[in-house]
Design a protein around this motif. Structure first.
Motif, PDB file in Angstrom:
ATOM      1  N   LEU A   1      19.080  28.486  53.302  1.00 62.01           N
ATOM      2  CA  LEU A   1      18.226  27.660  51.993  1.00 62.01           C
ATOM      3  C   LEU A   1      16.698  28.160  52.228  1.00 62.01           C
ATOM      4  O   LEU A   1      16.240  28.629  51.082  1.00 62.01           O
ATOM      5  N   LYS A   2      16.253  28.163  53.197  1.00 59.93           N
ATOM      6  CA  LYS A   2      14.931  28.451  53.458  1.00 59.93           C
ATOM      7  C   LYS A   2      14.504  29.769  52.966  1.00 59.93           C
ATOM      8  O   LYS A   2      13.512  30.337  52.244  1.00 59.93           O
ATOM      9  N   SER A   3      15.459  30.696  53.269  1.00 59.64           N
ATOM     10  CA  SER A   3      15.217  32.383  53.018  1.00 59.64           C
ATOM     11  C   SER A   3      15.540  32.376  51.519  1.00 59.64           C
ATOM     12  O   SER A   3      14.711  33.106  50.981  1.00 59.64           O
ATOM     13  N   PHE A   4      16.412  31.472  50.943  1.00 57.07           N
ATOM     14  CA  PHE A   4      16.595  31.721  49.383  1.00 57.07           C
ATOM     15  C   PHE A   4      15.438  31.101  48.689  1.00 57.07           C
ATOM     16  O   PHE A   4      14.683  31.739  47.924  1.00 57.07           O
ATOM     17  N   MET A   5      14.932  29.828  49.440  1.00 54.94           N
ATOM     18  CA  MET A   5      13.386  29.290  48.648  1.00 54.94           C
ATOM     19  C   MET A   5      12.302  30.275  48.804  1.00 54.94           C
ATOM     20  O   MET A   5      11.568  30.403  47.792  1.00 54.94           O
ATOM     21  N   TYR A   6      12.152  30.906  49.753  1.00 48.64           N
ATOM     22  CA  TYR A   6      10.997  32.087  49.959  1.00 48.64           C
ATOM     23  C   TYR A   6      11.253  33.119  48.820  1.00 48.64           C
ATOM     24  O   TYR A   6      10.274  33.644  48.347  1.00 48.64           O
ATOM     25  N   GLU A   7      12.290  33.441  48.709  1.00 50.48           N
ATOM     26  CA  GLU A   7      12.672  34.786  47.825  1.00 50.48           C
ATOM     27  C   GLU A   7      12.650  34.163  46.279  1.00 50.48           C
ATOM     28  O   GLU A   7      11.718  34.926  45.565  1.00 50.48           O
ATOM     29  N   ARG A   8      12.985  33.144  46.019  1.00 48.05           N
ATOM     30  CA  ARG A   8      13.099  32.870  44.643  1.00 48.05           C
ATOM     31  C   ARG A   8      11.892  31.711  44.270  1.00 48.05           C
ATOM     32  O   ARG A   8      11.449  32.031  42.976  1.00 48.05           O
ATOM     33  N   LEU A   9      11.152  31.053  45.125  1.00 46.91           N
ATOM     34  CA  LEU A   9      10.336  30.084  44.467  1.00 46.91           C
ATOM     35  C   LEU A   9       8.868  30.418  45.257  1.00 46.91           C
ATOM     36  O   LEU A   9       7.945  30.702  44.600  1.00 46.91           O
ATOM     37  N   TYR A  10       8.803  30.388  46.437  1.00 49.26           N
ATOM     38  CA  TYR A  10       7.437  30.657  47.481  1.00 49.26           C
ATOM     39  C   TYR A  10       6.853  31.836  47.066  1.00 49.26           C
ATOM     40  O   TYR A  10       5.732  32.120  46.892  1.00 49.26           O
ATOM     41  N   TYR A  11       7.634  33.014  46.711  1.00 48.35           N
ATOM     42  CA  TYR A  11       7.369  34.183  46.823  1.00 48.35           C
ATOM     43  C   TYR A  11       7.558  34.894  45.179  1.00 48.35           C
ATOM     44  O   TYR A  11       7.391  35.875  44.901  1.00 48.35           O
ATOM     45  N   HIS A  12       7.821  33.759  44.306  1.00 48.76           N
ATOM     46  CA  HIS A  12       7.934  33.933  42.948  1.00 48.76           C
ATOM     47  C   HIS A  12       6.614  34.690  42.350  1.00 48.76           C
ATOM     48  O   HIS A  12       5.532  34.447  42.909  1.00 48.76           O
ATOM     49  N   PRO A  13       6.592  35.429  41.518  1.00 52.25           N
ATOM     50  CA  PRO A  13       5.325  36.426  41.258  1.00 52.25           C
ATOM     51  C   PRO A  13       4.002  35.756  40.570  1.00 52.25           C
ATOM     52  O   PRO A  13       3.170  35.729  40.893  1.00 52.25           O
ATOM     53  N   GLU A  14       4.407  34.404  39.851  1.00 46.88           N
ATOM     54  CA  GLU A  14       3.526  33.643  39.570  1.00 46.88           C
ATOM     55  C   GLU A  14       2.925  32.932  40.514  1.00 46.88           C
ATOM     56  O   GLU A  14       1.511  32.597  40.715  1.00 46.88           O
ATOM     57  N   GLN A  15       3.736  32.489  41.697  1.00 53.18           N
ATOM     58  CA  GLN A  15       3.144  31.637  42.645  1.00 53.18           C
ATOM     59  C   GLN A  15       2.340  32.751  43.723  1.00 53.18           C
ATOM     60  O   GLN A  15       1.187  32.378  44.057  1.00 53.18           O
ATOM     61  N   VAL A  16       2.636  33.841  43.660  1.00 49.17           N
ATOM     62  CA  VAL A  16       2.107  34.902  44.391  1.00 49.17           C
ATOM     63  C   VAL A  16       0.752  35.170  43.766  1.00 49.17           C
ATOM     64  O   VAL A  16      -0.212  35.200  44.589  1.00 49.17           O
ATOM     65  N   ALA A  17       0.801  35.281  42.534  1.00 51.59           N
ATOM     66  CA  ALA A  17      -0.539  35.442  41.831  1.00 51.59           C
ATOM     67  C   ALA A  17      -1.669  34.328  41.937  1.00 51.59           C
ATOM     68  O   ALA A  17      -2.774  34.464  42.254  1.00 51.59           O
TER      69      ALA A  17
END
Length: 387
Positions: A299-315
């Motif tokens: 679940l953590k890996s999924f959340m990093y990929e899809r939410l925490y490292y989402h392009p808008e979040q990264v920007a």
């Protein structure tokens, strides 16, 4: 639930750093751990969590979580676990409420910026900063620095993620002044506070990600254990709106995790007879079963990929890092930009000077940091309110 033999005892708690100070008997019949909890709740550092990033930076929406609401949710889960296991609920709650006090503005993006700025001066770590906040920065009392919390509370904060074999400068400095036995596992109350943190943000970040449109149900159903939860919820409530079903699924997942922790921890502590044995066990006793731990990692890996490292979040994170970096540079160049009380106690020598500047910035809320950049550079940061 009767008190377990391995529970922390408020009548036999470890010392406070500043001994000989009056406890203020006229302020109510509270245990030592209740006093710890109340000192945290009444602190300015705790109040500032209401405007610090959890996942989304300075969100416009009222329904997104902040560090404050996250901490309250962690405390609720922690109390449930502590009560069921016969642990001290007050110590568990205090640890849950205090665990994020060291976070700077903009969450992990702000922490990364401060770590870069402090590279030559020992770096920056939000866990150690939580200790520094309650032991040195938050000073409401006339007789000593800090909140003068019990050893048990400070030990639990120091070892939020388990034993510390190579402490950074901030934690090492505090441990030298008030030894916290960093090499051992902490109390079960501290271990429960840590797993309650995982349960809370694993699941509540899903809720916020769905609300923001960064996650979709189809995304979530790629995880088989969440797909099982969804099918169960649909079967129980076939005519309910999808939004309510999603929230029910999240509640079910929290319940599964809580029950798993209770069952696994009870099995791990069946032959433990004291809190001293907990610390001497040489391993984590409170936590997920191996099967649930594997699901939680997925679940953590999924959340990093899809939410925490989402392009808008990264920007947004990159813009936030720039804000913190510019503030550190400005205060380092001209301390007169800081408030008068911070100027008055700013050390002249390094690394203490830079560490004090980092303390000031770490205490800022998201919005205050943006206002400070605007005041110094005449340029309101753009693109940070990402919801």
């Amino acid at each position: 639930m009767p008190r377990a033999p391995y529970a922390a005892n408020p009548e036999a708690h470890g010392p406070r750093e500043w001994s000989g100070t009056p406890e203020g008997g006229t302020r109510g019949p509270r245990s030592a751990f209740q006093r710890d909890r109340d000192r945290i709740i009444h602190s300015m550092a705790f109040r500032r969590l209401k405007s610090k990033t959890q996942v989304f930076i300075a969100p416009d929406g009222d329904h997104y979580r902040t560090r404050l609401t996250h901490s309250l949710e962690v405390a609720q889960i922690g109390r449930v676990l502590a009560r069921a296991l016969g642990l001290d609920e007050d110590l568990t709650e205090a640890l849950c409420l205090a665990h994020d006090l060291g976070h700077p503005p903009f969450g992990h993006a702000g922490e990364a910026a401060l770590s870069d700025a402090m590279e030559r001066h020992g770096g920056f770590d939000h866990n150690a900063q939580a200790l520094r906040t309650v032991m040195r920065i938050e000073c409401p009392y006339p007789q000593h620095d800090g909140l003068n919390l019990t050893w048990d509370l400070l030990e639990g904060l120091a070892k939020h993620n388990g034993p510390v074999t190579a402490p950074g400068w901030a934690l090492a400095e505090l441990d030298d002044a008030f030894p916290l036995e960093l090499e051992t596992w902490p109390s079960l109350e501290a271990q429960i506070a840590a797993v309650a943190d995982d349960i809370a943000y694993d699941n509540h970040d899903i809720d916020d990600g769905l609300r923001a449109g960064f996650l979709s149900l189809d995304d979530l159903l790629t995880l088989d254990f969440l797909a099982d939860q969804w099918r169960s919820v649909e079967k129980r409530f076939p005519h309910a709106p999808r939004e309510r079903l999603l929230r029910e699924m999240i509640r079910d997942q929290i319940g599964l995790m809580v029950n798993d922790v209770l069952e696994h921890t009870a099995a791990q502590t069946s032959d433990v007879g004291s809190v001293a044995e907990v610390r001497a066990a040489g391993r984590q006793l409170a936590g997920f079963s191996p099967a649930m731990a594997a699901q939680e990692r997925r679940l953590k890996s999924f959340m990093y990929e899809r939410l925490y490292y989402h392009p808008e979040q990264v920007a947004a994170a990159e813009r936030a890092r720039d804000v913190v970096a510019r503030l550190f540079a400005a205060y380092s160049q001209d301390a007169r930009l800081m408030p008068a009380d911070w100027q008055a106690r700013l050390p002249a020598q390094e690394p203490q000077r830079s560490r004090a500047i980092a303390d000031f910035i770490a205490g800022m809320s998201d919005r205050f940091a943006m206002q400070a950049v605007d005041a110094i550079y005449g340029e309101r940061p753009k693109g940070l309110i990402n919801v």
